[in-house]
Design an enzyme around this catalytic site. Structure first.
Site, PDB file in Angstrom:
ATOM      1  NE  ARG A 172      -7.448   7.677  -7.562  1.00 58.78           N
ATOM      2  CZ  ARG A 172      -8.482   7.251  -8.278  1.00 58.78           C
ATOM      3  NH1 ARG A 172      -9.392   8.092  -8.683  1.00 58.78           N
ATOM      4  NH2 ARG A 172      -8.594   5.984  -8.607  1.00 58.78           N
ATOM      5  CE  LYS A 191     -16.170  12.319  -4.945  1.00 60.02           C
ATOM      6  NZ  LYS A 191     -15.142  13.305  -4.637  1.00 60.02           N
ATOM      7  CD  GLU A 198     -14.900   2.238  -1.199  1.00 58.41           C
ATOM      8  OE1 GLU A 198     -14.020   3.130  -1.145  1.00 58.41           O
ATOM      9  OE2 GLU A 198     -14.746   1.171  -1.809  1.00 58.41           O
ATOM     10  CG  PHE A 211      -9.976   4.336  -2.592  1.00 57.21           C
ATOM     11  CD1 PHE A 211      -9.863   4.054  -3.926  1.00 57.21           C
ATOM     12  CD2 PHE A 211      -9.513   5.561  -2.123  1.00 57.21           C
ATOM     13  CE1 PHE A 211      -9.303   4.965  -4.807  1.00 57.21           C
ATOM     14  CE2 PHE A 211      -8.954   6.484  -2.991  1.00 57.21           C
ATOM     15  CZ  PHE A 211      -8.840   6.177  -4.341  1.00 57.21           C
TER      16      PHE A 211
HETATM   17  P1  AMP Z   1     -14.062  13.591  -8.434  1.00 59.40           P
HETATM   18  O1  AMP Z   1     -12.709  14.156  -8.170  1.00 59.40           O
HETATM   19  O2  AMP Z   1     -15.165  14.458  -7.965  1.00 59.40           O
HETATM   20  O3  AMP Z   1     -14.218  13.066  -9.835  1.00 59.40           O
HETATM   21  O4  AMP Z   1     -14.235  12.276  -7.505  1.00 59.40           O
HETATM   22  C1  AMP Z   1     -13.383  11.146  -7.588  1.00 59.40           C
HETATM   23  C2  AMP Z   1     -12.290  11.284  -6.548  1.00 59.40           C
HETATM   24  O5  AMP Z   1     -12.798  11.082  -5.232  1.00 59.40           O
HETATM   25  C3  AMP Z   1     -11.213  10.214  -6.636  1.00 59.40           C
HETATM   26  O6  AMP Z   1     -10.297  10.529  -7.634  1.00 59.40           O
HETATM   27  C4  AMP Z   1     -10.594  10.247  -5.261  1.00 59.40           C
HETATM   28  O7  AMP Z   1      -9.599  11.254  -5.207  1.00 59.40           O
HETATM   29  C5  AMP Z   1     -11.728  10.724  -4.364  1.00 59.40           C
HETATM   30  N1  AMP Z   1     -12.216   9.726  -3.398  1.00 59.40           N
HETATM   31  C6  AMP Z   1     -12.592  10.012  -2.139  1.00 59.40           C
HETATM   32  N2  AMP Z   1     -13.040   8.928  -1.509  1.00 59.40           N
HETATM   33  C7  AMP Z   1     -12.948   7.892  -2.385  1.00 59.40           C
HETATM   34  C8  AMP Z   1     -13.298   6.517  -2.312  1.00 59.40           C
HETATM   35  N3  AMP Z   1     -13.839   5.966  -1.216  1.00 59.40           N
HETATM   36  N4  AMP Z   1     -13.078   5.757  -3.424  1.00 59.40           N
HETATM   37  C9  AMP Z   1     -12.563   6.307  -4.545  1.00 59.40           C
HETATM   38  N5  AMP Z   1     -12.221   7.606  -4.662  1.00 59.40           N
HETATM   39  C10 AMP Z   1     -12.423   8.399  -3.594  1.00 59.40           C
END
Ligand code: AMP
Length: 594
Positions: free
Chosen positions: A258, A253, A251, A343
């Site tokens: 969020r 990112k 998917e 998502f």
């Molecule tokens: P990180 O903040 O770097 O740990 O990455 C995880 C975060 O990516 C999640 O908490 C979401 O806010 C964001 N995110 C963006 N796209 C997606 C997706 N397709 N599925 C899940 N999380 C996503």
């Protein structure tokens, strides 16, 4: 329970930094607590009155607490401030001056109970409008007049948001799991109850009432956020697919914020990744979800991404900061519109979906989201070929995303609330183009600056999170990447978090000028991860007498207020990054692709 009894437990907790000792003290405390107070005791121990999602905070200004102290003790405000400057802890000041005062007075007051104190503090937290300040001062003074000196110490610390016992939610989960279960399975049940409710009070209360069955009875519920499922990271597409059994859903990112959206007919609540109620920041999203989510009840998750109003192009995460304001939110929503990319679905109508596999959850989500330009599902494809995954990741980056999250689609691909696991794996471009990616690190200490920066903090000591031990271990000092305004901002924020000794759950042999409670998360980028004899992150994991450190670390300008310290980059991730950078350096990896 008398408040003094609770205070005695607090003194014991304060006297140790060892997690197991803390747990044992908490076990005794929860044994002694009565059913009608145990939830409140849990909140107070964490320095709050309610779970974060309720949004009622104490956080009374020190100035106001000083006025209340003046009323009770007769000490001048300037004298109290002078003592505060000397001692650095208004709670301690309160204890000192009240004991001087009370030795002259014999008070025949009733001992305070925990509920007395809780209810008074609750009243203060909820006072608002005209005359609220005066009323707060009076109520506080009334409470302090009844308090023993050491009770006053904790009342003041609670009030000013400086409880700092070093007890974390998970320390409490450990204690209740031992007390009411005792097995590994029991711990999982308690942890799950907490992860789907985000409410430590409910967990301890239900546990006290009916043990492990009580914890089992806690269900996902609209209005109460679930803690988010999190992703691991890897830097190699082949490895990612292997971890996922050969196939996954890649998917996009998105680089946004969020949102966990709860819908009950026309009522919409929006929770942040840290379970704060942020509904007021997104009036446009509320409207959109009312009309575009075709389910009576729903708990769904999406990424809200700022977009350029004229072109619809995605903008970086920082643009969403414009929404963090109390006033003119409607205007900000117009000036800085967002697109929503859904998502996951955790609950639809009366059905909890957490244990359903991802593709089932996603197809239910697909049915209920009425799509248009500004609301859709995340772009995704199923992949089983590493090259196809690489191509898709690069396409995601070209389209303005950070990379992809590759998700497990096997029957075991449930929604694991509150847990970081191999069911979701982040794969970002920067892992392959640079030696290391950004890390989200927790500030644990600060050093005073020189010259232009004198009197302000010029460098911070940061740590990665050791998930298995629930500790923060030092990884580097960061002094570059900060703008002038950052120094002011950092100094202001860190002074609020400063403590006189190394905080509990912190592991560092380097001693900063000032220790701070591990709360603030900063995004840091570096050139390389190296072995270090000084830092304690991953100590002994790669080499016998060394930990890991970041070479040339720089602040990226991004404060990760959306991340709790426990959401910071973990030591396992750092080890993973260290190993993958070794792979990149090997000559065969450097051959130009044909
Ligand atoms: P990180 O903040 O770097 O740990 O990455 C995880 C975060 O990516 C999640 O908490 C979401 O806010 C964001 N995110 C963006 N796209 C997606 C997706 N397709 N599925 C899940 N999380 C996503």
């Amino acid at each position: 329970m008398e408040f003094l009894t609770l205070v005695n437990y607090y003194e014991q907790l304060e006297a140790t930094t060892k997690r197991l000792e803390m747990r044992d003290i908490l076990i005794q405390l929860f044994k002694e607590a009565e059913l009608e107070e145990i939830d409140k005791i849990a909140y107070l121990t964490l320095g709050t009155l309610y779970p974060a999602y309720v949004g009622i905070e104490l956080g009374v200004a020190e100035k106001l607490a000083i006025r209340a102290l003046k009323m009770v003790t007769g000490f001048d405000e300037s004298k109290i401030e002078e003592l505060l400057n000397k001692i650095g802890d208004l709670g301690q000041v309160a204890e000192n001056i009240l004991s001087q005062k009370k030795s002259q007075l014999v008070l025949f007051t009733q001992p305070l109970s925990v509920l007395d104190v809780y209810n008074k503090l609750d009243k203060v937290a909820k006072m608002s409008g005209e005359g609220a300040i005066e009323n707060k001062v009076k109520t506080l003074a009334g409470l302090l007049a009844q308090a023993q000196p050491k009770e006053a110490k904790y009342i003041i610390r609670l009030l000013t948001g400086k409880m700092r016992l070093g007890v974390a939610d998970m320390t409490i989960i450990d204690a209740v799991s031992m007390l009411f279960g005792g097995t590994k399975e029991a711990r999982e049940v308690f942890e799950r109850a907490y992860n789907i409710s985000s409410d430590i009070g409910i967990v301890v209360r239900e546990a006290k009432k009916s043990g492990i069955d009580g914890a089992r009875s806690i269900k996902l519920s609209i209005g109460r956020p679930a803690r988010p499922m999190l992703a691991e990271r890897l830097s190699d597409s082949k490895e990612i697919l292997e971890k996922l059994g050969g196939r996954g859903l890649a998917e996009y990112k998105y680089d946004g914020e969020r949102l966990q959206i709860h819908k009950n007919d026309s009522d919409i609540i929006i929770f942040s990744r840290r379970q704060e109620n942020i509904t007021h920041q997104f009036p446009d999203v509320v409207e959109r979800c009312r009309s575009r989510l075709r389910a009576r009840k729903a708990i769904v998750e999406c990424e809200a991404v700022a977009v350029e109003p004229d072109t619809g192009d995605m903008l970086p995460f920082q643009e969403l900061m414009h929404r963090r304001r109390k006033y003119d939110v409607e205007k900000a929503a117009q000036l800085y519109p967002v697109s929503l990319f859904f998502f996951d679905a955790l609950l639809i109508n009366d059905e909890e979906l957490l244990d359903r596999p991802l593709l089932e959850r996603r197809s239910i989500l697909d049915e209920i989201v009425d799509k248009s330009e500004d609301i859709s599902l995340t772009k995704a494809i199923e992949v089983s070929d590493p090259e196809a995954l690489d191509r898709y990741m690069l396409k995601a980056v070209e389209d303005g995303c950070e990379g992809v999250i590759v998700k497990d689609i096997s029957p075991r691909s449930i929604y694991t609330a509150g847990a970081r696991g191999w069911l979701w794996i982040k794969y970002k471009r920067s892992y392959v183009s640079k030696l290391i990616d950004t890390l989200d690190l927790v500030v644990i200490g600060a050093f005073y600056g020189k010259g232009k920066r004198s009197g302000k903090f010029g460098t911070v000591l940061v740590a990665a999170y050791d998930k298995s031990m629930d500790m923060f271990r030092s990884i580097c000092k960061v002094g570059t990447g900060f703008k002038d305004e950052d120094f002011d901002k950092l100094t202001e924020m860190l002074k609020q978090l400063a403590v006189p000794h190394k905080p509990p759950r912190v592991d560092s042999t380097m001693v900063p000028d000032v220790w701070v409670m591990p709360q603030l998360v900063l995004e840091i980028v570096g050139d390389e991860i190296t072995l270090s004899p000084v830092h304690t992150a991953g100590f002994g994991k790669i080499a016998k007498d060394a930990g890991l450190a970041i070479r040339f670390p720089r602040f990226t300008g991004r404060y990760r207020f959306d991340k709790a310290p426990e959401d910071a980059t973990t030591i396992d991730e750092v080890i993973e990054m260290y190993k993958s950078q070794l792979k990149v350096i090997q000559p065969k990896e450097e051959v130009e692709p044909t």
